[in-house]
Design a protein around this motif. Structure first.
Motif, short mmCIF file in Angstrom:
data_model
loop_
_atom_site.label_atom_id
_atom_site.label_comp_id
_atom_site.label_asym_id
_atom_site.label_seq_id
_atom_site.Cartn_x
_atom_site.Cartn_y
_atom_site.Cartn_z
N LEU A 377 22.45 38.42 44.87
CA LEU A 377 22.98 39.73 45.45
C LEU A 377 24.43 39.80 45.05
O LEU A 377 25.09 39.13 44.83
N ILE A 378 24.69 41.43 44.87
CA ILE A 378 26.09 41.66 44.60
C ILE A 378 26.62 42.02 45.98
O ILE A 378 26.25 42.82 46.52
N ASN A 379 27.42 40.92 46.31
CA ASN A 379 28.02 41.11 47.77
C ASN A 379 29.42 41.81 47.96
O ASN A 379 30.07 42.06 49.03
N GLY A 380 29.91 42.32 46.77
CA GLY A 380 31.15 42.75 46.72
C GLY A 380 31.81 42.89 45.40
O GLY A 380 31.60 42.21 44.56
N ILE A 381 33.08 43.61 45.39
CA ILE A 381 33.90 43.59 44.23
C ILE A 381 35.20 43.50 44.77
O ILE A 381 35.72 44.42 45.63
N GLU A 382 35.97 42.27 44.56
CA GLU A 382 37.20 42.02 45.32
C GLU A 382 38.12 41.49 44.11
O GLU A 382 38.01 41.06 42.88
N THR A 383 39.32 41.40 44.67
CA THR A 383 40.53 40.71 43.88
C THR A 383 40.67 39.40 44.41
O THR A 383 40.97 39.34 45.66
N VAL A 384 40.41 38.49 43.69
CA VAL A 384 40.52 37.05 44.17
C VAL A 384 41.56 36.19 43.20
O VAL A 384 41.35 36.19 42.08
N ALA A 385 42.66 35.63 43.92
CA ALA A 385 43.61 34.90 42.97
C ALA A 385 44.05 35.64 41.81
O ALA A 385 44.19 35.13 40.68
N GLY A 386 44.15 37.15 42.17
CA GLY A 386 45.00 37.84 41.17
C GLY A 386 43.59 38.36 40.12
O GLY A 386 44.15 39.08 39.16
N GLU A 387 42.30 38.10 40.21
CA GLU A 387 41.41 38.58 38.99
C GLU A 387 40.37 39.33 39.80
O GLU A 387 39.95 39.10 40.85
N LYS A 388 39.97 40.38 39.12
CA LYS A 388 39.01 41.20 39.70
C LYS A 388 37.79 40.74 39.47
O LYS A 388 37.26 40.37 38.25
N VAL A 389 36.78 40.43 40.53
CA VAL A 389 35.61 39.63 40.40
C VAL A 389 34.38 40.48 41.30
O VAL A 389 34.61 41.21 42.08
N ALA A 410 33.33 37.29 36.56
CA ALA A 410 34.55 38.41 36.04
C ALA A 410 33.83 39.59 36.15
O ALA A 410 32.98 39.97 35.72
N PHE A 411 34.97 40.48 36.65
CA PHE A 411 34.50 41.87 36.52
C PHE A 411 34.08 42.56 35.24
O PHE A 411 34.88 42.46 34.37
N ASP A 412 32.99 43.23 34.97
CA ASP A 412 32.99 43.71 33.94
C ASP A 412 32.39 45.17 34.13
O ASP A 412 31.17 45.47 34.72
N PRO A 413 33.18 46.31 33.98
CA PRO A 413 32.62 47.71 34.35
C PRO A 413 31.62 48.37 33.47
O PRO A 413 31.12 49.16 34.16
N HIS A 414 31.11 47.37 32.51
CA HIS A 414 29.93 47.84 31.46
C HIS A 414 28.67 46.92 31.57
O HIS A 414 27.53 47.37 31.33
N ALA A 415 28.75 45.94 32.31
CA ALA A 415 27.39 45.16 32.80
C ALA A 415 26.55 45.74 33.46
O ALA A 415 27.06 46.30 34.55
N LEU A 421 27.01 38.68 32.57
CA LEU A 421 28.22 38.51 33.33
C LEU A 421 28.71 37.06 33.04
O LEU A 421 27.89 36.08 32.48
N ARG A 422 30.02 36.92 33.13
CA ARG A 422 30.74 35.62 32.77
C ARG A 422 31.15 35.11 33.94
O ARG A 422 31.76 35.69 34.79
N PRO A 423 31.48 33.75 34.11
CA PRO A 423 32.04 33.19 35.33
C PRO A 423 33.68 33.69 35.41
O PRO A 423 34.18 33.76 34.39
N ALA A 424 33.98 33.53 36.65
CA ALA A 424 35.45 34.24 36.91
C ALA A 424 36.29 32.83 36.64
O ALA A 424 35.72 31.87 36.60
N PHE A 425 37.70 33.08 36.87
CA PHE A 425 38.58 32.19 36.96
C PHE A 425 38.81 31.12 35.64
O PHE A 425 39.10 30.06 35.88
N GLY A 426 38.20 31.42 34.47
CA GLY A 426 38.15 30.83 33.16
C GLY A 426 37.18 29.56 33.37
O GLY A 426 37.41 28.80 32.37
#
Length: 450
Positions: A377-389, A410-415, A421-426
């Protein structure tokens, strides 16, 4: 039977049309030469089937090719890649049957005919024998594909099971008889739900459908039977005026009387499908039998991008007694390049529609992706710890321990699909990619994990 009404129908008898027989109808002359050409070319790759009700009631012929039901059912040039269309058109003009077949098969392979491992990783076996019409992806749920139900009253151009309909046996999965299902379920008592799917099981006559279902009523551990169907939209006469509609609804009553929950998983893509009088009568007749009707559909570019359409569909469903259930993301198969939209846009559509409906319609969940790992489920688009996810969550999973686990991409406007998708926060991988390497050998162990 109680509550059953058999009303009049403009189309008393179901008659399908394919890419050849549609040319003998008056509707063929309403197509421009370009649309006729697209039918000749694209329908050799993607299956085409429709009927009088779709043609005469659901499609607004003053609005083609932009009418959503027309786009849902008729092929369009852009459903193939430009070079594929041009090559196939040229080969057709040359009447090179061998080259045409080779070209079509190449396009099929490119179109990912079995997404999310549905053929290679979801299969069930019994006594060392593969059961081609049974899939067991989640511990408590088995999918069953009756051989007699592997077609539909009309085909959707975006259908993720298009490979079932193109005539290539090695791409199909279907069961020839029900005893293998009973034998499998008798052994797997962890299964509480069976989803009868296809194709469309409602294409079968009631006697055939009953032959698959009635043996299941003796299994005490089986609590629910689901039937996935588009007939509620494409041929609601099945529940109202078909010759054996009373027998069908009586079958529903027997299932409920046996103590099973019966859920009709109705595929409604656009509010026009539920606004017709006969479609509303179909809903009433299904509910009067004691069955539950749930509404689900993917969000599709060119068809149902307007949040107001989703809100209208869910609101009307609630009024009639149908339960809004899922908004899916278009799968990465078939002409997905034509229909898919960015995940961010899908979430925006869901959120905008969800905001405008009452709590009774907020039973719906979405946007949801049926991935290899599970239902995400895509439960939201948020900014967490300074990163859009993207905020993601497993609604269902191959490993039951992952259910309701929240994770971030990690937020990807084209995916447009989960695999992009790729994991957030490195992070180098998602938790489910490192906790267990899922292999066909591991799946039976995961399915039995508490």
């Amino acid at each position: 039977m109680q509550g059953f009404e058999q009303g009049p129908s403009q189309f008393e008898r179901y008659k399908p049309y394919n890419s050849r027989s549609i040319r003998d109808t008056s509707y063929w002359q309403r197509l421009t030469p370009a649309l006729q050409e697209a039918m000749d070319v694209v329908a050799r790759v993607m299956p085409f089937r429709t009927n009088d009700y779709v043609l005469g009631t659901l499609i607004d012929w003053d609005n083609i090719p932009d009418d959503p039901i027309f786009r849902m059912t008729f092929p369009h040039r852009d459903m193939l890649l430009a070079h594929e269309y041009d090559t196939l058109k040229r080969l057709i003009e040359q009447d090179d049957s061998i080259a045409i077949k080779r070209c079509i098969e190449g396009i099929w392979r490119r179109m990912n005919p079995h997404p999310a491992g549905q053929l290679t990783h979801n299969g069930a076996s019994l006594d060392g024998k593969i059961l081609p019409g049974i899939q067991h992806k989640y511990r408590e749920t088995v999918l069953f594909f009756p051989g007699a139900g592997q077609t539909c009253h009309a085909y959707c151009t975006f259908c993720f099971r298009w490979a079932q309909f193109i005539g290539e046996e090695e791409l199909k999965f279907n069961a020839r008889e029900s005893q293998e299902l009973v034998n499998y379920l008798t052994l797997h008592t962890e299964v509480t739900d069976v989803l009868i799917t296809g194709g469309d099981p409602m294409i079968m006559n009631t006697r055939s459908l009953a032959s698959y279902i009635e043996p299941l009523l003796e299994l005490a551990h089986l609590k629910s039977i689901r039937i996935g169907t588009k007939s509620v939209a494409y041929w609601p006469q099945r529940f109202v005026s078909d010759k054996d509609a009373p027998q069908l609804l009586a079958l529903f009553e027997r299932i409920v009387a046996a103590g099973k929950n019966l859920s009709i998983m109705g595929h409604y893509n656009h509010p026009v499908e539920i606004r017709q009088d006969i479609a509303r009568q179909a809903v009433a007749n299904i509910r009067a039998s004691g069955a539950t009707l749930r509404m689900q559909a993917p969000v599709i570019r060119h068809i149902n991008e307007a949040p107001a359409d989703w809100a209208a569909l869910w609101t009307e469903g609630v009024r009639l007694g149908a339960i809004p259930y899922y908004m899916f993301v278009e799968r990465d198969t078939g002409p997905s390049h034509y229909f898919a939209m960015p995940l961010a846009r899908a979430f925006e559509i869901f959120q905008a529609a969800y905001r405008t409906v009452s709590g009774l319609a907020r039973t719906v969940r979405g946007p949801s992706m049926s991935t290899f790992y599970g239902k995400v489920l895509i439960n939201g688009i948020e900014t967490v710890a300074g990163e859009k996810v993207f905020v993601l969550q497993f609604l269902q999973a191959r490993n039951p321990q992952w259910v309701l686990r929240t994770f971030y991409a990690a937020f990807d406007p084209h995916a447009t699909w989960f695999d992009e998708l790729r994991p957030a926060f490195g992070e180098r991988s998602f938790f489910f990619q490192t906790e267990a390497a899922i292999t066909p050998e591991l799946i039976p162990v995961l399915l039995q994990t508490a």
